[in-house]
Design a protein around this motif. Structure first.
Motif, PDB file in Angstrom:
ATOM      1  N   SER A 174     -27.471  28.497   7.628  1.00  0.00           N
ATOM      2  CA  SER A 174     -26.938  27.259   7.621  1.00  0.00           C
ATOM      3  C   SER A 174     -26.668  27.076   5.996  1.00  0.00           C
ATOM      4  O   SER A 174     -27.490  27.040   5.302  1.00  0.00           O
ATOM      5  N   THR A 175     -25.309  26.973   4.938  1.00  0.00           N
ATOM      6  CA  THR A 175     -25.229  27.047   3.965  1.00  0.00           C
ATOM      7  C   THR A 175     -24.955  25.900   3.715  1.00  0.00           C
ATOM      8  O   THR A 175     -24.167  25.233   3.829  1.00  0.00           O
ATOM      9  N   GLU A 176     -24.899  25.010   2.191  1.00  0.00           N
ATOM     10  CA  GLU A 176     -24.502  23.385   1.470  1.00  0.00           C
ATOM     11  C   GLU A 176     -24.236  23.940   0.072  1.00  0.00           C
ATOM     12  O   GLU A 176     -25.108  24.439  -0.395  1.00  0.00           O
ATOM     13  N   SER A 177     -23.883  23.707  -0.262  1.00  0.00           N
ATOM     14  CA  SER A 177     -23.267  24.073  -1.680  1.00  0.00           C
ATOM     15  C   SER A 177     -22.483  22.719  -2.572  1.00  0.00           C
ATOM     16  O   SER A 177     -22.046  21.255  -2.172  1.00  0.00           O
ATOM     17  N   THR A 178     -23.214  22.226  -3.344  1.00  0.00           N
ATOM     18  CA  THR A 178     -22.462  21.403  -5.237  1.00  0.00           C
ATOM     19  C   THR A 178     -22.100  21.791  -5.929  1.00  0.00           C
ATOM     20  O   THR A 178     -22.545  23.001  -6.100  1.00  0.00           O
ATOM     21  N   ASP A 179     -21.710  21.347  -7.360  1.00  0.00           N
ATOM     22  CA  ASP A 179     -21.454  21.771  -8.443  1.00  0.00           C
ATOM     23  C   ASP A 179     -22.925  22.745  -8.688  1.00  0.00           C
ATOM     24  O   ASP A 179     -22.446  23.751  -8.576  1.00  0.00           O
ATOM     25  N   LYS A 180     -24.136  22.365  -8.126  1.00  0.00           N
ATOM     26  CA  LYS A 180     -25.465  22.548  -8.955  1.00  0.00           C
ATOM     27  C   LYS A 180     -26.763  23.470  -8.164  1.00  0.00           C
ATOM     28  O   LYS A 180     -27.472  23.008  -8.695  1.00  0.00           O
ATOM     29  N   ALA A 192     -30.098  37.135 -12.590  1.00  0.00           N
ATOM     30  CA  ALA A 192     -31.861  37.160 -13.385  1.00  0.00           C
ATOM     31  C   ALA A 192     -31.356  35.980 -13.969  1.00  0.00           C
ATOM     32  O   ALA A 192     -31.745  35.133 -14.084  1.00  0.00           O
ATOM     33  N   GLY A 193     -29.935  35.396 -14.827  1.00  0.00           N
ATOM     34  CA  GLY A 193     -29.818  34.443 -15.353  1.00  0.00           C
ATOM     35  C   GLY A 193     -29.187  33.174 -15.334  1.00  0.00           C
ATOM     36  O   GLY A 193     -29.004  31.626 -15.441  1.00  0.00           O
ATOM     37  N   ASP A 194     -29.173  33.482 -13.584  1.00  0.00           N
ATOM     38  CA  ASP A 194     -27.721  32.233 -13.304  1.00  0.00           C
ATOM     39  C   ASP A 194     -28.019  31.269 -12.257  1.00  0.00           C
ATOM     40  O   ASP A 194     -28.108  30.600 -11.223  1.00  0.00           O
ATOM     41  N   PHE A 195     -29.949  31.763 -12.670  1.00  0.00           N
ATOM     42  CA  PHE A 195     -30.744  30.249 -11.626  1.00  0.00           C
ATOM     43  C   PHE A 195     -31.090  29.408 -12.197  1.00  0.00           C
ATOM     44  O   PHE A 195     -31.705  29.593 -13.323  1.00  0.00           O
ATOM     45  N   ARG A 196     -31.697  28.117 -12.289  1.00  0.00           N
ATOM     46  CA  ARG A 196     -32.005  27.210 -12.897  1.00  0.00           C
ATOM     47  C   ARG A 196     -33.264  26.976 -12.228  1.00  0.00           C
ATOM     48  O   ARG A 196     -34.689  27.585 -12.516  1.00  0.00           O
ATOM     49  N   ASN A 235     -22.139  33.021  -5.678  1.00  0.00           N
ATOM     50  CA  ASN A 235     -21.648  34.094  -6.412  1.00  0.00           C
ATOM     51  C   ASN A 235     -19.977  33.280  -6.767  1.00  0.00           C
ATOM     52  O   ASN A 235     -19.401  32.847  -8.262  1.00  0.00           O
ATOM     53  N   TYR A 236     -19.438  32.045  -6.083  1.00  0.00           N
ATOM     54  CA  TYR A 236     -18.321  31.341  -5.779  1.00  0.00           C
ATOM     55  C   TYR A 236     -18.774  29.974  -6.945  1.00  0.00           C
ATOM     56  O   TYR A 236     -18.798  29.614  -7.987  1.00  0.00           O
ATOM     57  N   ARG A 237     -20.041  29.126  -6.618  1.00  0.00           N
ATOM     58  CA  ARG A 237     -20.399  28.434  -6.972  1.00  0.00           C
ATOM     59  C   ARG A 237     -21.178  28.598  -9.189  1.00  0.00           C
ATOM     60  O   ARG A 237     -20.804  27.844 -10.144  1.00  0.00           O
ATOM     61  N   VAL A 238     -21.856  29.898  -8.798  1.00  0.00           N
ATOM     62  CA  VAL A 238     -22.097  30.801 -10.588  1.00  0.00           C
ATOM     63  C   VAL A 238     -20.396  30.874 -11.530  1.00  0.00           C
ATOM     64  O   VAL A 238     -20.345  30.672 -12.336  1.00  0.00           O
ATOM     65  N   GLN A 239     -20.558  30.655 -10.689  1.00  0.00           N
ATOM     66  CA  GLN A 239     -18.482  31.484 -10.974  1.00  0.00           C
ATOM     67  C   GLN A 239     -17.979  29.930 -11.590  1.00  0.00           C
ATOM     68  O   GLN A 239     -17.121  30.316 -13.759  1.00  0.00           O
ATOM     69  N   PHE A 240     -17.812  29.257 -10.856  1.00  0.00           N
ATOM     70  CA  PHE A 240     -16.785  28.371 -11.858  1.00  0.00           C
ATOM     71  C   PHE A 240     -18.139  26.873 -12.269  1.00  0.00           C
ATOM     72  O   PHE A 240     -17.688  25.982 -12.302  1.00  0.00           O
TER      73      PHE A 240
END
Length: 125
Positions: free
Chosen positions: A3-9, A69-73, A32-37
């Motif tokens: 199950s996935t859930e996403s917000t902007d960040k 590697a750099g797409d996650f805080r 990929n969608y979240r990181v792109q936008f």
């Protein structure tokens, strides 16, 4: 099943039963969608109900982590399994994000939210 859930960040993933390659690919699409936008995101992996994972998932996770590697805080991993705790530590070698393991979901979410709040407050000054 996942199950996935996403917000902007934030992208949250809960795994139920066996974590398969098809599940991982679905997770990758969301990230990929979240990181792109939205740019870099936080991740919350809830693995407390995971029964196991296939070998191809482990390999895909390594490849995906190296490509992003750099797409996650920050990455919070919810588990009580020592093997998964060790695996989360090893994953930290492939990403620049801070990785932390939790056994309490509220603590994990608070840790992720605190970083977001601090960044928002810091950028306003």
């Amino acid at each position: 099943m996942i199950s996935t859930e996403s917000t902007d960040k934030l992208v949250s993933l809960v795994v139920f039963g066996e974590f398969t390659l098809a599940d991982y690919k679905e997770f990758e699409d969301v990230v990929n969608y979240r990181v792109q936008f939205s740019g870099p995101v936080d991740l919350l992996f809830d693995l407390r109900q995971m029964a196991g994972f296939t070998l191809d998932v482990a390999w895909e996770e390594i490849k995906f982590s190296r490509q992003h590697a750099g797409d996650f805080r920050r990455i919070a991993v919810l588990t009580e399994d020592q093997w998964l705790t060790w695996s989360a530590w090893v994953s930290q070698l492939f990403v620049t994000a801070e990785v932390k393991v939790f056994d309490d979901e509220d603590e994990a979410r608070a840790w992720l939210a605190a970083e977001t709040t601090a960044e928002t407050t810091g950028s306003a000054q």
